[in-house]
Scaffold this motif. Structure first.
Motif, mmCIF file in Angstrom:
data_model
loop_
_atom_site.group_PDB
_atom_site.id
_atom_site.type_symbol
_atom_site.label_atom_id
_atom_site.label_comp_id
_atom_site.label_asym_id
_atom_site.label_seq_id
_atom_site.Cartn_x
_atom_site.Cartn_y
_atom_site.Cartn_z
ATOM 1 N N THR A 262 0.838 -1.207 0.000
ATOM 2 C CA THR A 262 0.000 0.000 0.000
ATOM 3 C C THR A 262 0.869 1.252 0.000
ATOM 4 O O THR A 262 1.911 1.295 0.648
ATOM 5 C CB THR A 262 -0.916 -0.006 1.238
ATOM 6 N N ILE A 263 0.432 2.270 -0.732
ATOM 7 C CA ILE A 263 1.084 3.581 -0.708
ATOM 8 C C ILE A 263 0.454 4.409 0.414
ATOM 9 O O ILE A 263 -0.769 4.580 0.457
ATOM 10 C CB ILE A 263 0.920 4.315 -2.044
ATOM 11 N N PHE A 264 1.299 4.913 1.307
ATOM 12 C CA PHE A 264 0.811 5.745 2.399
ATOM 13 C C PHE A 264 1.069 7.213 2.081
ATOM 14 O O PHE A 264 2.147 7.581 1.611
ATOM 15 C CB PHE A 264 1.475 5.353 3.720
ATOM 16 N N MET A 265 0.057 8.011 2.328
ATOM 17 C CA MET A 265 0.150 9.450 2.092
ATOM 18 C C MET A 265 -0.084 10.194 3.402
ATOM 19 O O MET A 265 -1.011 9.867 4.142
ATOM 20 C CB MET A 265 -0.886 9.901 1.057
ATOM 21 N N TRP A 266 0.757 11.169 3.660
ATOM 22 C CA TRP A 266 0.602 12.021 4.841
ATOM 23 C C TRP A 266 -0.164 13.275 4.440
ATOM 24 O O TRP A 266 0.290 14.059 3.610
ATOM 25 C CB TRP A 266 1.961 12.418 5.404
ATOM 26 N N SER A 267 -1.342 13.444 4.997
ATOM 27 C CA SER A 267 -2.104 14.676 4.809
ATOM 28 C C SER A 267 -1.655 15.638 5.902
ATOM 29 O O SER A 267 -1.873 15.400 7.097
ATOM 30 C CB SER A 267 -3.608 14.385 4.924
ATOM 31 N N GLY A 268 -0.980 16.698 5.490
ATOM 32 C CA GLY A 268 -0.371 17.610 6.450
ATOM 33 C C GLY A 268 -1.344 18.102 7.511
ATOM 34 O O GLY A 268 -2.512 18.382 7.237
ATOM 35 N N ILE A 269 -0.851 18.200 8.736
ATOM 36 C CA ILE A 269 -1.674 18.725 9.829
ATOM 37 C C ILE A 269 -2.016 20.170 9.513
ATOM 38 O O ILE A 269 -1.136 20.994 9.258
ATOM 39 C CB ILE A 269 -0.925 18.640 11.165
ATOM 40 N N ILE A 270 -3.291 20.473 9.494
ATOM 41 C CA ILE A 270 -3.704 21.853 9.230
ATOM 42 C C ILE A 270 -3.783 22.603 10.557
ATOM 43 O O ILE A 270 -3.924 21.996 11.624
ATOM 44 C CB ILE A 270 -5.046 21.926 8.470
ATOM 45 N N PRO A 271 -3.694 23.926 10.511
ATOM 46 C CA PRO A 271 -3.744 24.688 11.760
ATOM 47 C C PRO A 271 -5.128 24.699 12.372
ATOM 48 O O PRO A 271 -6.134 24.529 11.683
ATOM 49 C CB PRO A 271 -3.341 26.094 11.318
ATOM 50 N N ARG A 272 -5.155 24.852 13.670
ATOM 51 C CA ARG A 272 -6.396 25.163 14.369
ATOM 52 C C ARG A 272 -6.373 26.653 14.687
ATOM 53 O O ARG A 272 -5.305 27.252 14.846
ATOM 54 C CB ARG A 272 -6.497 24.384 15.679
ATOM 55 N N HIS A 273 -7.547 27.241 14.812
ATOM 56 C CA HIS A 273 -7.595 28.636 15.234
ATOM 57 C C HIS A 273 -7.266 28.750 16.720
ATOM 58 O O HIS A 273 -6.814 29.803 17.181
ATOM 59 C CB HIS A 273 -8.985 29.219 14.949
#
Length: 237
Positions: free
Chosen positions: A140-151
């Motif tokens: 399987t190819i694993f992709m990291w979805s970048g952590i987005i900021p919280r307000h």
């Protein structure tokens, strides 16, 4: 653009962290001719749970991120941490009895670890998590979805400081995924001071934020299908 609604009623309440066995999958109905290479899992915390709920009223095509002949399953584990990812994958495999192994797994996790883990601990944990995921799903190819900021980050001494830490974590993740033949999805069109993308709790995404986040995932997957040799997807600001 999706219909305007202020989240989902239940989403406005703070919920308990679920047991892994209570993992709530959201996907379009499976087709009889579904092949492993057509299957994509998106594993994450409450952001993934609410992204799936946001897309659900739009039906099968929206849930599949408008990818033809692909089946996307959203595995949102509310309150989840990075260390939960292998257990989520193990539980998912158990439910399927070993059939229909995904070709791609997108991981969107780690936001709930930013305050509690220093950078070195996060690095070691992510290396361990990716190694275990590759052991469980070697093809399987694993992709990291970048952590987005919280307000707003609860427990953080400095909101801006923790957001700088988030950026460093995403850089670390890119290096780790590159060594594992993975991919990286960036969300540079999010900033912590964009309050209009968040609900009143300053944590979860509002309508505009959901549209932008799911749009990034959709465009990233289309991009990697066209350019499988690329490591990283950058959204257009």
């Amino acid at each position: 653009m999706p219909p305007k609604r202020k989240g989902t009623g239940a989403g406005q309440r703070k919920g308990r962290k679920r047991n892994i066995a209570e993992l709530e999958d959201v996907s379009a109905p499976a087709m009889d001719n579904t092949r492993d290479e057509d299957i994509i899992w998106i594993v994450g915390d409450s952001l993934i749970y609410w992204a799936a709920q946001y897309l659900l009223p739009w039906g099968e095509s929206a849930l599949n991120l408008h990818l033809r002949n692909r089946r996307v399953t959203w595995k949102g584990y509310r309150g989840g941490h990075l260390a939960d990812v292998p257990a989520i994958i193990t539980e998912s495999m158990s439910r399927l009895g070993g059939s229909h192994v995904p070709a791609v797994v997108i991981i969107h996790m780690g936001t709930n670890d930013l305050v509690g883990l220093d950078l070195l601990a996060f690095k070691h944990l992510l290396e361990s998590v990716i190694a275990e995921c590759k052991r469980l799903l070697p093809n399987t190819i694993f992709m990291w979805s970048g952590i987005i900021p919280r307000h707003f980050y609860k427990g953080a001494r400095s909101q801006k400081g923790i957001d700088e830490k988030r950026k460093e974590v995403n850089k670390i993740a890119k290096r780790i995924l590159a060594r594992s033949e993975g991919r990286v999805i960036r969300h540079d069109n999010f900033r912590w001071d964009m309050s209009y993308l968040f609900r009143d709790d300053d944590v979860h995404l509002d309508i505009l934020g959901q549209d932008q986040f799911t749009g990034n995932l959709r465009r990233a997957l289309h991009f990697f299908l066209r350019h499988p040799e690329e490591l990283e997807y950058h959204p257009v600001s």
